[in-house]
Design an enzyme around this catalytic site. Sequence first.
Site, PDB file in Angstrom:
ATOM      1  N   GLU A 192      -2.701   1.648   0.481  1.00 58.17           N
ATOM      2  CA  GLU A 192      -1.753   2.668  -0.010  1.00 58.17           C
ATOM      3  C   GLU A 192      -0.586   2.014  -0.745  1.00 58.17           C
ATOM      4  OE1 GLU A 192      -1.317   4.673   3.746  1.00 58.17           O
ATOM      5  OE2 GLU A 192      -3.374   5.421   3.555  1.00 58.17           O
ATOM      6  N   HIS A 237      -1.434  -3.113   2.471  1.00 52.56           N
ATOM      7  CA  HIS A 237      -2.235  -1.916   2.757  1.00 52.56           C
ATOM      8  C   HIS A 237      -2.650  -1.283   1.429  1.00 52.56           C
ATOM      9  CE1 HIS A 237      -3.452   2.034   4.109  1.00 52.56           C
ATOM     10  NE2 HIS A 237      -3.583   1.510   5.314  1.00 52.56           N
ATOM     11  N   GLU A 271     -10.480  -2.620   5.311  1.00 54.48           N
ATOM     12  CA  GLU A 271     -10.362  -1.165   5.249  1.00 54.48           C
ATOM     13  C   GLU A 271     -10.955  -0.659   3.936  1.00 54.48           C
ATOM     14  OE1 GLU A 271      -6.904   0.240   8.017  1.00 54.48           O
ATOM     15  OE2 GLU A 271      -6.150  -0.001   5.992  1.00 54.48           O
ATOM     16  N   SER A 296     -10.898   5.729   9.278  1.00 50.23           N
ATOM     17  CA  SER A 296     -11.442   6.821  10.100  1.00 50.23           C
ATOM     18  C   SER A 296     -11.993   6.357  11.453  1.00 50.23           C
ATOM     19  CB  SER A 296     -12.486   7.620   9.329  1.00 50.23           C
ATOM     20  OG  SER A 296     -11.891   8.240   8.194  1.00 50.23           O
ATOM     21  N   ASN A 310      -1.518   2.388  12.939  1.00 47.40           N
ATOM     22  CA  ASN A 310      -0.646   2.417  11.756  1.00 47.40           C
ATOM     23  C   ASN A 310      -0.207   3.867  11.587  1.00 47.40           C
ATOM     24  OD1 ASN A 310       0.575   2.368   9.266  1.00 47.40           O
ATOM     25  ND2 ASN A 310      -1.296   1.911   8.105  1.00 47.40           N
ATOM     26  N   GLY A 344      -4.847   7.911  11.372  1.00 45.53           N
ATOM     27  CA  GLY A 344      -4.707   9.263  11.939  1.00 45.53           C
ATOM     28  C   GLY A 344      -4.888   9.330  13.446  1.00 45.53           C
ATOM     29  N   GLY A 399      -8.679   7.965   5.924  1.00 42.81           N
ATOM     30  CA  GLY A 399      -8.193   9.343   5.980  1.00 42.81           C
ATOM     31  C   GLY A 399      -9.192  10.372   5.480  1.00 42.81           C
ATOM     32  N   LYS A 445       1.839   5.077   9.555  1.00 43.17           N
ATOM     33  CA  LYS A 445       2.187   5.440   8.171  1.00 43.17           C
ATOM     34  C   LYS A 445       3.526   6.200   8.189  1.00 43.17           C
ATOM     35  CE  LYS A 445      -2.659   5.129   7.084  1.00 43.17           C
ATOM     36  NZ  LYS A 445      -3.808   5.535   6.301  1.00 43.17           N
TER      37      LYS A 445
HETATM   38  P1  13P Z   1      -7.319   6.453   9.009  1.00 41.74           P
HETATM   39  O1  13P Z   1      -7.667   5.905  10.375  1.00 41.74           O
HETATM   40  O2  13P Z   1      -6.459   7.665   9.069  1.00 41.74           O
HETATM   41  O3  13P Z   1      -8.533   6.614   8.158  1.00 41.74           O
HETATM   42  O4  13P Z   1      -6.408   5.332   8.306  1.00 41.74           O
HETATM   43  C1  13P Z   1      -6.839   4.012   8.273  1.00 41.74           C
HETATM   44  C2  13P Z   1      -5.728   3.166   7.795  1.00 41.74           C
HETATM   45  O5  13P Z   1      -5.359   3.210   6.626  1.00 41.74           O
HETATM   46  C3  13P Z   1      -5.058   2.303   8.763  1.00 41.74           C
HETATM   47  O6  13P Z   1      -4.218   1.387   8.135  1.00 41.74           O
END
Ligand code: 13P
Length: 250
Positions: A96, A94, A166, A212, A9, A234, A172, A11
Amino acid sequence: MRRKVIAGNWKMNKLPNEAINFIDKLIPLVKNSEAEVILCVPYIDIFYSTLTAQKTNIKIGAQNMHYEETGAYTGEVSPSMLKSVGIEYVIIGHSERRTYYNETDEDVNKKIKSAFANGLKPIVCVGETLEQREANKTEEIITNQTEKALEGLTTEQVQNTIIAYEPIWAIGTGKTATSEDANNSIKAIRNKISQIYGQNVSDRVIIQYGGSVKSTNCKELFNMSDIDGGLVGGASLNPEEFAKIVNYDK
Ligand code: 13P
């Protein structure tokens, strides 16, 4: 046996030329993967990404969509628009989007139905906050989110839904759930699906872990009994690192 599904992802990262370069580098690195490989890219990168990934084992996904087909929704993108440019998967709900754009369980449910109606496969995110975890509410929160997300779907649709567990506190932050914790949460989601739709269905639903995930922790996570791959943020921004995650079993 459920297959592993490993999705990146991105983002709000990468311009179209960066997307093309990334995919060109990734293609030879993951060509022998037994896992399903998906990259969920920003809208603006979709066209270039699907072209670059054509005839490879890399599938391109989107990160969001509207549930309506057309209409006065300035700035939004519909499921049929995604389908028309070669999208197969779409992330829905998601954390976010739930947090920054106030997406509700009801929106998530509408989007999932609309995705299926348009031949897209949803990757549906659920997860608890740190506060909820500390109050021992993880299981209640994630099973409720799952139940509401899947409400009114046919058993076939449920079977074809990918769920991404998640935990919000692990996104993150560099903090990962322990593999046992992640596996237990995913088992709780699977049990809930089994209660409502039967064990046959719950045995088939792909449930990923996200938060992560890196090349250094993916093997342990993905080898757990109920974790069917990952949704990677990430660490999906670098092709070598993402390829190591895809090739966790090599
Ligand atoms: P990270 O791997 O950066 O923690 O993000 C996870 C995520 O939100 C994937 O959708």
